[in-house]
Design a protein around this motif. Structure first.
Motif, short mmCIF file in Angstrom:
data_model
loop_
_atom_site.label_atom_id
_atom_site.label_comp_id
_atom_site.label_asym_id
_atom_site.label_seq_id
_atom_site.Cartn_x
_atom_site.Cartn_y
_atom_site.Cartn_z
N ARG A 147 0.85 -1.19 0.00
CA ARG A 147 0.00 0.00 0.00
C ARG A 147 0.88 1.23 0.00
N THR A 148 0.44 2.26 -0.72
CA THR A 148 1.23 3.48 -0.80
C THR A 148 1.59 3.96 0.60
N GLY A 149 2.86 4.17 0.81
CA GLY A 149 3.30 4.76 2.08
C GLY A 149 3.27 3.82 3.26
N GLN A 150 3.08 2.52 3.04
CA GLN A 150 3.07 1.58 4.15
C GLN A 150 4.04 0.42 3.88
N LEU A 151 4.49 -0.22 4.94
CA LEU A 151 5.34 -1.40 4.77
C LEU A 151 4.51 -2.53 4.17
N PRO A 152 5.12 -3.37 3.34
CA PRO A 152 4.39 -4.50 2.78
C PRO A 152 3.83 -5.40 3.89
N GLU A 153 2.65 -5.96 3.64
CA GLU A 153 2.01 -6.82 4.63
C GLU A 153 2.03 -8.25 4.10
N ARG A 154 2.55 -9.19 4.89
CA ARG A 154 2.68 -10.56 4.43
C ARG A 154 1.50 -11.37 4.93
N VAL A 155 0.79 -12.03 4.03
CA VAL A 155 -0.38 -12.83 4.43
C VAL A 155 -0.28 -14.22 3.82
N GLU A 156 -0.97 -15.17 4.42
CA GLU A 156 -1.06 -16.51 3.82
C GLU A 156 -1.72 -16.37 2.45
N ALA A 157 -1.24 -17.14 1.46
CA ALA A 157 -1.79 -17.05 0.11
C ALA A 157 -3.31 -17.22 0.10
N LYS A 158 -3.81 -18.17 0.92
CA LYS A 158 -5.25 -18.46 0.88
C LYS A 158 -6.10 -17.31 1.43
N ASP A 159 -5.53 -16.46 2.27
CA ASP A 159 -6.29 -15.35 2.85
C ASP A 159 -6.07 -14.03 2.11
N ALA A 160 -5.20 -14.07 1.10
CA ALA A 160 -4.72 -12.82 0.53
C ALA A 160 -5.83 -12.02 -0.16
N VAL A 161 -6.70 -12.70 -0.92
CA VAL A 161 -7.72 -11.96 -1.66
C VAL A 161 -8.73 -11.33 -0.70
N ALA A 162 -9.12 -12.09 0.32
CA ALA A 162 -10.08 -11.56 1.30
C ALA A 162 -9.52 -10.29 1.95
N ARG A 163 -8.23 -10.32 2.29
CA ARG A 163 -7.60 -9.16 2.91
C ARG A 163 -7.56 -7.99 1.91
N LEU A 164 -7.25 -8.30 0.66
CA LEU A 164 -7.21 -7.27 -0.38
C LEU A 164 -8.58 -6.60 -0.53
N VAL A 165 -9.62 -7.43 -0.58
CA VAL A 165 -10.98 -6.90 -0.74
C VAL A 165 -11.31 -5.96 0.42
N GLU A 166 -10.95 -6.36 1.63
CA GLU A 166 -11.18 -5.56 2.83
C GLU A 166 -10.50 -4.18 2.72
N LEU A 167 -9.25 -4.21 2.26
CA LEU A 167 -8.49 -2.95 2.16
C LEU A 167 -9.03 -2.06 1.04
N VAL A 168 -9.47 -2.69 -0.06
CA VAL A 168 -10.03 -1.89 -1.16
C VAL A 168 -11.35 -1.28 -0.72
N ARG A 169 -12.15 -2.05 0.03
CA ARG A 169 -13.43 -1.52 0.52
C ARG A 169 -13.19 -0.25 1.36
N ALA A 170 -12.17 -0.31 2.19
CA ALA A 170 -11.86 0.85 3.03
C ALA A 170 -11.51 2.06 2.16
N LEU A 171 -10.73 1.82 1.09
CA LEU A 171 -10.37 2.92 0.19
C LEU A 171 -11.60 3.48 -0.51
N VAL A 172 -12.51 2.59 -0.93
CA VAL A 172 -13.73 3.03 -1.61
C VAL A 172 -14.56 3.90 -0.66
N ASP A 173 -14.67 3.45 0.59
CA ASP A 173 -15.46 4.20 1.57
C ASP A 173 -14.87 5.57 1.85
N GLN A 174 -13.54 5.66 1.83
CA GLN A 174 -12.88 6.96 2.08
C GLN A 174 -12.94 7.88 0.86
N SER A 175 -13.24 7.34 -0.31
CA SER A 175 -13.07 8.12 -1.55
C SER A 175 -14.10 9.23 -1.71
#
Lengths: 350, 350
Positions: B322-350
């Motif tokens: 993420r821009t301006g943040q350290l990379p976050e390491r996640v298990e491959a199987k959980d990665a998309v769910a985490r991505l969706v969560e972070l994108v949702r937050a960006l959409v809500d802030q937009s």
């Protein structure tokens, strides 16, 4: 006119028509699956296939793939120049390397020497996502940065007397891709391999590729194309064919004109159009055959009459139009089957 | 700069951004189904909807549709000038007629008089498949023939003092479509409604539309677009959005960059990309959010770092950038769910 190179029997540049490429997505070590995918790509109209060699273990598999592939095979190598050298030894018809990560000049010289000896062309495949660090630091726009990297690499190749070069400058941004190719086209005599990279899944990727590749081809830029999709590689070839067919009226293939339907349509046109598409999938006529399927009397008869074969529906019937013949009236339910039959005859005669 | 017109609240021409249109495919007499389709189109990003009025029986339905539609409604009328007159009476926000079939000058004058009284713009919708007989007989190329027909009609409108005009010149051939719009753009001050007509089913139609509409928009030609597909009209809007988003870096929306995968990919990336796409369908951020999902270490970290949020897979893990943040390491199987969560937050802030 660009310099002519050959990937196996396929000419690129010179006066050769624009060719279609794709890349296998199976693990390269799985020879059976990879060859199956290559055969599928061949049937769909792909002319050159690229296969990644991610590691040493893939080399023996790559050798067997090249030996049995119906299409010329380009080896895709990153990070490890030694792999590139071995890929040439394994019979690759072409090589793709990325100046951003291939390693030291000494290693690259060895690749060039061997490729020249075997008359293997090399694609300098620049990618906006993997430029060398020193290039990323330049105060240039994204397109200019890719062009800078390509020109630097071209000079290195030329200094070694190597000229069987193909260039690509791919970005996931359509405007950057277009700008980069327009710039490089002015500045080098080598054929260009067009593509928008990481363009997304089937639909969004097809759209981005059509925008980028289409714009360049219409300007006369580009000698070979690869549509890259996060999808089955067969779809990459189908999209590439659609792009080439839409831009070139003389390109062989079945062109389907189908009305979008509206509140005026009295038959279930969409399912009938799909029925037709499913029936003709993979048919490869030697000339262009235009087929129109229309849902009503507004543009129906006009478009249908303009096609090689047209089918225009009214409430209960279909009228089939063929050049130089009286319209044929059929029951709506039988109309698509009859159309398929007539198109098959045209394909067989082509 | 083209003359500014308004379809309901939506400005076209002037300095208005390019707007997205579609057309309902339900029977117009089915008010409930048609309104449901219009609401779906609205949610997907459509700004103007066109509804066909094929016959008298559709008029009362049309009136009810206009009254309850969340989008301004354009009436599409062929063959019967009286229907056009009644459509205006029923509250249409715009009218589309086809000079090739609308009937006598006297009837057209009546339409223009009424449309002017009510400030309803009219689209002169030329279609290569339905030109008037006398136009088809002219010894002109297909593009020139459409332009000739449009200019003739424009003159008639102007002679009646009617200038709230929008023009379209659609052909199922991409090159003819482009040529026609390029010609008319030079020759009239009215906003242009772009589209390639009867372009086929979803994939081939999206490609032809991207080629035709994309080429023109890049040249600064065109004020509103309609992608016409033999497919669900929602898909027309999605394709239109993809085209506009790919050409304009500032257009709001989620832009997905996804690698096409190759023999190097060690995770099932395609299904993960689809999982992400399914999760965010219909999300409409107020700014552009670029998301990258990449399968390996070649372009992965570079593209991921360039995006607002990027996910690059290695064998067992995903790294989220993420821009301006350290990379976050996640298990491959959980990665998309985490991505969706972070994108949702960006959409809500937009």
């Amino acid at each position: 006119m660009k310099r002519e190179i050959f990937i196996g029997p396929v000419g690129i540049g010179g006066s050769h028509p624009v060719s279609i490429q794709s890349m296998t997505k199976t693990p390269t070590v799985d020879v059976v699956a990879t060859l199956k995918q290559i055969r599928g790509l061949d049937t769909a109209g792909c002319q050159i296939v690229r296969v990644a060699i991610p590691d040493r273990e893939s080399l023996p598999a790559f050798r067997r793939i090249v030996a049995r592939s119906p299409l010329p095979v380009v080896a895709d190598v990153h990070f490890d120049a030694a792999l590139a050298v071995e890929a040439i030894g394994a019979g690759a018809h072409g090589l793709r390397i990325n100046p951003g990560n291939i390693g030291s000049p000494t290693k690259l010289k060895e690749i060039l020497r061997l490729a020249k000896e075997r008359s293997i062309p090399i694609r300098i495949g620049i990618n906006a996502g993997s430029l060398a660090k020193k290039t990323r630091r330049l105060r240039l726009g994204p397109a200019e940065r890719m062009v800078h990297s390509a020109l630097e690499q071209i000079k290195f190749f030329e200094d070694q007397g190597f000229r069987d070069i193909k260039i690509s400058l791919k970005s996931s941004d359509v405007n950057d891709t277009i700008a980069a190719y327009e710039l490089i086209d002015q500045r080098c005599p080598y054929p260009l391999h067009l593509g928008v990279t990481e363009s997304g899944t089937l639909l969004s990727g097809a759209i981005k590729s059509a925008l980028g590749i289409g714009h360049l081809l219409r300007k006369g830029i580009g000698n070979t194309i690869r549509v890259s999709l996060a999808a089955d590689p067969l779809q990459e070839v189908i999209v590439a064919r659609h792009i080439l067919q839409a831009l070139d009226r003389n390109r062989a293939g079945i062109e389907l004109v189908a009305c979008p339907t509206c509140g005026r349509t009295s038959v279930d046109l969409l399912s009938r159009v799909r029925q037709f598409e499913d029936a003709v999938i993979g048919w490869r006529p030697r000339r262009r055959i235009k087929v129109a399927i229309m849902g009503c009397e507004v543009n129906g008869p006009g478009e249908a009459a303009d096609a090689d074969i047209g089918l225009a529906f009214s409430r209960r019937h279909g009228l089939i139009f063929r050049t130089g013949q009286l319209p044929e009236r059929v029951e709506a339910k039988d109309a698509v089957a009859r159309l398929v039959e007539l198109v098959r005859a045209l394909v067989d005669q082509s």
